[in-house]
Structures are given as structure tokens and as C-alpha cells.
Design an enzyme around this catalytic site. Structure first.
Site, PDB file in Angstrom:
ATOM      1  N   ASN A 158       0.801  -1.233   0.000  1.00  0.00           N
ATOM      2  CA  ASN A 158       0.000   0.000   0.000  1.00  0.00           C
ATOM      3  C   ASN A 158       0.833   1.281   0.000  1.00  0.00           C
ATOM      4  O   ASN A 158       0.343   2.333  -0.411  1.00  0.00           O
ATOM      5  CB  ASN A 158      -1.047  -0.012   1.132  1.00  0.00           C
ATOM      6  CG  ASN A 158      -0.412  -0.059   2.503  1.00  0.00           C
ATOM      7  OD1 ASN A 158       0.778  -0.312   2.643  1.00  0.00           O
ATOM      8  ND2 ASN A 158      -1.216   0.157   3.531  1.00  0.00           N
ATOM      9  N   GLU A 253       5.180  -3.994  11.770  1.00  0.00           N
ATOM     10  CA  GLU A 253       3.876  -3.326  11.815  1.00  0.00           C
ATOM     11  C   GLU A 253       2.929  -4.154  10.962  1.00  0.00           C
ATOM     12  O   GLU A 253       3.133  -4.302   9.761  1.00  0.00           O
ATOM     13  CB  GLU A 253       3.988  -1.894  11.317  1.00  0.00           C
ATOM     14  CG  GLU A 253       2.784  -1.052  11.702  1.00  0.00           C
ATOM     15  CD  GLU A 253       1.895  -0.736  10.541  1.00  0.00           C
ATOM     16  OE1 GLU A 253       0.792  -1.326  10.480  1.00  0.00           O
ATOM     17  OE2 GLU A 253       2.289   0.071   9.691  1.00  0.00           O
ATOM     18  N   CYS A 287      -3.269   0.427   6.996  1.00  0.00           N
ATOM     19  CA  CYS A 287      -3.271  -0.188   8.328  1.00  0.00           C
ATOM     20  C   CYS A 287      -4.033   0.696   9.289  1.00  0.00           C
ATOM     21  O   CYS A 287      -4.656   0.208  10.227  1.00  0.00           O
ATOM     22  CB  CYS A 287      -1.847  -0.337   8.860  1.00  0.00           C
ATOM     23  SG  CYS A 287      -0.716  -0.973   7.659  1.00  0.00           S
TER      24      CYS A 287
HETATM   25  O1  G3P Z   1      -0.915   0.981   6.089  1.00  0.00           O
HETATM   26  C1  G3P Z   1       0.277   1.501   6.446  1.00  0.00           C
HETATM   27  C2  G3P Z   1       0.221   2.534   7.530  1.00  0.00           C
HETATM   28  O2  G3P Z   1       1.512   2.873   7.860  1.00  0.00           O
HETATM   29  C3  G3P Z   1      -0.675   3.705   7.224  1.00  0.00           C
HETATM   30  O3  G3P Z   1      -0.070   4.929   7.010  1.00  0.00           O
HETATM   31  O4  G3P Z   1       0.005   7.331   6.434  1.00  0.00           O
HETATM   32  O5  G3P Z   1      -1.953   5.962   5.714  1.00  0.00           O
HETATM   33  O6  G3P Z   1      -1.634   6.518   8.112  1.00  0.00           O
HETATM   34  P1  G3P Z   1      -0.955   6.262   6.809  1.00  0.00           P
END
Ligand code: G3P
Length: 478
Positions: A158, A253, A287
Site C-alpha cells: 500500500n 507493523e 493499516c
Molecule cells: O498501512 C500503512 C500505515 O503505515 C498507514 O499509514 O500514512 O496511511 O496513516 P498512513
């Protein structure tokens, strides 16, 4: 046509001796878009050896010079945002504008990492012995942070660029070598990003990038004796990796089920805007996406109505047209999401929109009156489908949040700051956002998950520290 992107070893672009390639399927057209090399275990060995060798000299390269190279790479990355973003559109169906944002954010992350590294690695500690009982002032202890060696970085599909540089930058500034195993979807964007580091002039071998099937080289890479640290972002493969890895620092993570708790006094327009952005941006494939809404019964109808009105306005279609909701990454992912939706349907959830799917494209769907016996109450769809659970007390919301196997982030909406802080304290997650949807950034903030959401803490400063160890020298006075 037919071109197979080369992998990166010992400072050059190479074809694999396997003669095999891995196709990358465009999630929108569902046709092969690119091919990358299927590297062999011997090729992994070569990259590891090269990295180990290059790291020795790199650790002795002055910190300011390491920072200078990172700044150069950051600038080249930003200059090439167009072509890299195009790969992200084709490989992972990221909306065009978001794809450009990812690359720019990555350049900024690398520059910030260089600056932060210069500050925190430029300082050590000096201790004296006579503070501990029984000691004279006869020992002086000097400590500094030294590199671990070779860092293995495994980012997810992603954010193939941003979550790669969030590992590469800290590793390199701290004096480590770096071996990257990009996700299959997103590998070509990652190879372009690596090329920016190549153009910046990093020493030969210091950075390696291996492509191929996880099933063929995954374990070989993660269990390789040459690896001194693994930084992984992704799904539950991370749990398997941490069980098999050697005695090395791990940063993991692994997803989440981020809850959004809404109290009666919340600003409901703010709530609706954040649920839609948090739940549906990049089709929920983050995530940190809002993955379950826990709303007080008295305001639930109002929240659902406001969210419904906003969902209607979302554009659904190809990433090239910058639609809000785009096809999910693979067919199997779409099938999994559909499975959760059908389970909820059978068990009586209320569909606020009609369920609609064409190929990998799933229309945004809000599921009201979800109950704890439904899979979607607990599992992570990684798609544009969002369950709403109506609660009759705040405790019930906190209980649902804490009963999850995950513990990445969560959020709470209320105008009462005291309540917000008490709820934040009670939520077993790495971060709680007050009056905003969960998010990892800004990228220097600490980012960590509890339970099955991971181990260690990321964010620029924490990653630099994690990718170093303390070295002490003690001077013993006569
Ligand atoms: O899915 C990965 C996670 O690190 C999300 O990042 O920037 O979308 O909150 P962000």
C-alpha cells in the site's frame, strides 16, 4: 513489451540467472502490466555479501557525508515523482494524486531523516562512576550509537515507496547497509525509487534490491545469517517472520482494526468527514484506516445519515481518473472482502448502500447494526467496507476495542477533553487520535502497534535509534 525490470546488486542493474520473472497484475485492468526478476537464493547471497562489505566503509564515512547523499537522493526522488507515481497507479491502483503525494512525502521523509540523524547520532553520553554506591570517580564511560550492520527492509503494497524509504533512510543515516525486498505489487515503483538512490551516488553494494516470489526467497531472506535487523510492514506474515528470525532487532507493523469511538457530544459533521476519509481513502487499504465505528446509540442515526450522504458523493472508478475509491489490489483481496460482507449479510447487518463489485472494484459500503458475532466486527477487510456497531456505553466501546487481537491506533470523538484523555488511556492501542481519524503521519511521530499489530516503534527518530546499538568505552583512571 516483454521487458523484465532488473534487480539491483553491487551497484548495478542485473538480470536474474533464474531466467524466470514475476508478473505484476494491474488491479484495474487485471492484466499483466510489468514483470520483475525472480531472483535466486545465490543472488540473495551475493547481495548480502556485497552489503556486508560495503557497510564497513559506510560506517566510517562521516555522518555529514551520509546526510548529504540522503539529501541528494531525496531531491532526485522528488524530481522523478511523475514516473514513479505512474507506476503506483498501474501497480497498486493508487489514485493519481495520492500517488504523487506518496512520492513527495517520501522525499521529505528522507531529508528529515538526514537532518534528524545528524542531530541524534551526533551526540553520545559521558558518565562518571561515583554516582553508583561504592565507586570512586575512577571510571569515565563514553557511549555512542553505532550501526547494526545489514538491515532487511520489507515494505507492503500500500506504500511501496513511502514505507520503503521510512526504513531505508534511518538505516543508511545510521551507517547500516540496506537490502530491500519490495512487495510484488509496487515492485516497479520501488525499483524506480532505488534508482534515485543509485543516481545519488551511494557506494556500490550498500543498497541492494531483490525481487521475486516471497514463497521462494522470503524465508531465505528473513532467516539469512547476514541480516542484522528486519524492518517489516505488512500482514500476518510478520508473525511468522518474528518466530523464525534470529536474535536480531525486529521492527514489525502488521495491521490493525482501528476503532472510532463516538460520544453523544461529538461534532457529528467532523465525525462524518473523518469516518469517510479514514474509512474509504485508498479504498480502506491502510493499516490505519478506520475499521470499526463504535457509536453511542443516541447519535447513531444522525452519524449514519451524515456518513451515507458523504459516501454517495465518493467517486468510484479507475485510479487514472483520480477516483476516491479504486479497485483493490488483487482479486483474492476482493474475494476476501466479499466474504466478510456476505457473512455480515447472512447474520443480519443493515446495508446502507447496495453491495456492488466489478472485478477488483468494490463500491464503498457502510454496514450498520453490526454485531460481535459477525466476522467484520473483528477482521480487517483492507477494503472499502466499514462496520458500524451501536453501543450503549463508552465502556462497551472500549471493551470492543480492547477485545481485538490488534492494537494499532484508535480514535475518539468528543468535545470533552477530560473524557477523551481517559478513553485514550483506556484504549490498548499504540496511538489514540482525539477528534481525528487514525494516521501514521506526520512521519516523525512515533508509530507503533500493540498485540498483533506489531513490535517496536517507528517514526523517523525511533527508527534511527532502533537501527543502532550502544557502544561504550570505559576509561579506567589509575
Ligand atoms: O498501512 C500503512 C500505515 O503505515 C498507514 O499509514 O500514512 O496511511 O496513516 P498512513
Amino acid at each position: 513489451e516483454g521487458e523484465v525490470y532488473k534487480y539491483y546488486a553491487e551497484g548495478e542493474w542485473r538480470k536474474s540467472s533464474s531466467g524466470k520473472s514475476v508478473p505484476i497484475i494491474n488491479p484495474t485492468t487485471r492484466k499483466p502490466e510489468y514483470k520483475v526478476q525472480a531472483c535466486t537464493q545465490e543472488e540473495v547471497n551475493k547481495v548480502m555479501e556485497g552489503a556486508k562489505e560495503a557497510q564497513k566503509a559506510w560506517a566510517r564515512t562521516p555522518l555529514w557525508k551520509r546526510a548529504e547523499l540522503l539529501h541528494r537522493a531525496a531531491a532526485i526522488l522528488k524530481d522523478n515523482k511523475g514516473p514513479i507515481a505512474e507506476c503506483l497507479v498501474k501497480e497498486i491502483a493508487k489514485p493519481a494524486k495520492d500517488a504523487v503525494t506518496e512520492v513527495v512525502r517520501s522525499g521529505d521523509l528522507v531529508s528529515y531523516t538526514a537532518e534528524e540523524g545528524v542531530r541524534i547520532l551526533g551526540e553520545g553520553k559521558f558518565l562518571v562512576s561515583d554516582s553508583f554506591p561504592g565507586n570512586e570517580r575512577s571510571k569515565y564511560c563514553l557511549t555512542s550509537k553505532i550501526p547494526l550492520g545489514v538491515v532487511l527492509a520489507i515494505p507492503p503494497f500500500n506504500y511501496p515507496v513511502n514505507l520503503a524509504v521510512s526504513k531505508i533512510g534511518p538505516a543508511l543515516i545510521a551507517g547500516n547497509a540496506l537490502v530491500l525486498k519490495p512487495p510484488t505489487q509496487g515492485a516497479v515503483a520501488a525499483l524506480h525509487m532505488v534508482h534515485c538512490f543509485h543516481l545519488a551516488g551511494f557506494p556500490k553494494g550498500l543498497i541492494g534490491c531483490i525481487t521475486g516470489k516471497g514463497s521462494e526467497i522470503g524465508d531465505f531472506l528473513t532467516m539469512h545469517p547476514g541480516v542484522n535487523c528486519i524492518s517489516f510492514t505488512g500482514g500476518d506474515t510478520g508473525i511468522a517472520i518474528s518466530k523464525k528470525a534470529g536474535m536480531i532487532p525486529l521492527q514489525m507493523e502488521l495491521g490493525g482494526k482501528d476503532a472510532c469511538i463516538i460520544l453523544e457530544d461529538a461534532d457529528l459533521d467532523l465525525v462524518a468527514a473523518n469516518i469517510v476519509k479514514g474509512g474509504f481513502s485508498y479504498s480502506g487499504q491502510r493499516c490505519t484506516a478506520v475499521k470499526v465505528v463504535l457509536v453511542m446509540e443516541s447519535v447513531a442515526d444522525a452519524v449514519v445519515d451524515k456518513v451515507k450522504a458523504k459516501v454517495e458523493k465518493l467517486t468510484v472508478g479507475p485510479p487514472e481518473e483520480d477516483c476516491d475509491v479504486t479497485p483493490v489490489v488483487t482479486e483474492s483481496s476482493a474475494n476476501f472482502i466479499e466474504g466478510l460482507v456476505m457473512d455480515a449479510k447472512e447474520k443480519g447487518a443493515t446495508f446502507c448502500q447496495e453491495y456492488r463489485r466489478e472485478g477488483n472494484l468494490i463500491w464503498p459500503l457502510l454496514l450498520d447494526h453490526v454485531r460481535p458475532d459477525m466476522r467484520i466486527a473483528w477482521e480487517e477487510p483492507f477494503g472499502p467496507v466499514l462496520p458500524v456497531i451501536r453501543i450503549s456505553s463508552v465502556e462497551e466501546g472500549i471493551h470492543h476495542c480492547n477485545a481485538s487481537n490488534f492494537g494499532l491506533q484508535g480514535c475518539v470523538f468528543t468535545r470533552d477533553i477530560n473524557k477523551a484523555i481517559m478513553i485514550s488511556d483506556a484504549m490498548e492501542t499504540g496511538t489514540v487520535q482525539i477528534n481525528s481519524a487514525p494516521a501514521r503521519g506526520p512521519d516523525h511521530f512515533p508509530f507503533q502497534g500493540l498485540k498483533e499489530s506489531g513490535i517496536g516503534s517507528q517514526g523517523i527518530t525511533n527508527s534511527i535509534n532502533m537501527m543502532t546499538k550502544i557502544k561504550s568505552t570505559v576509561i579506567n583512571l589509575p
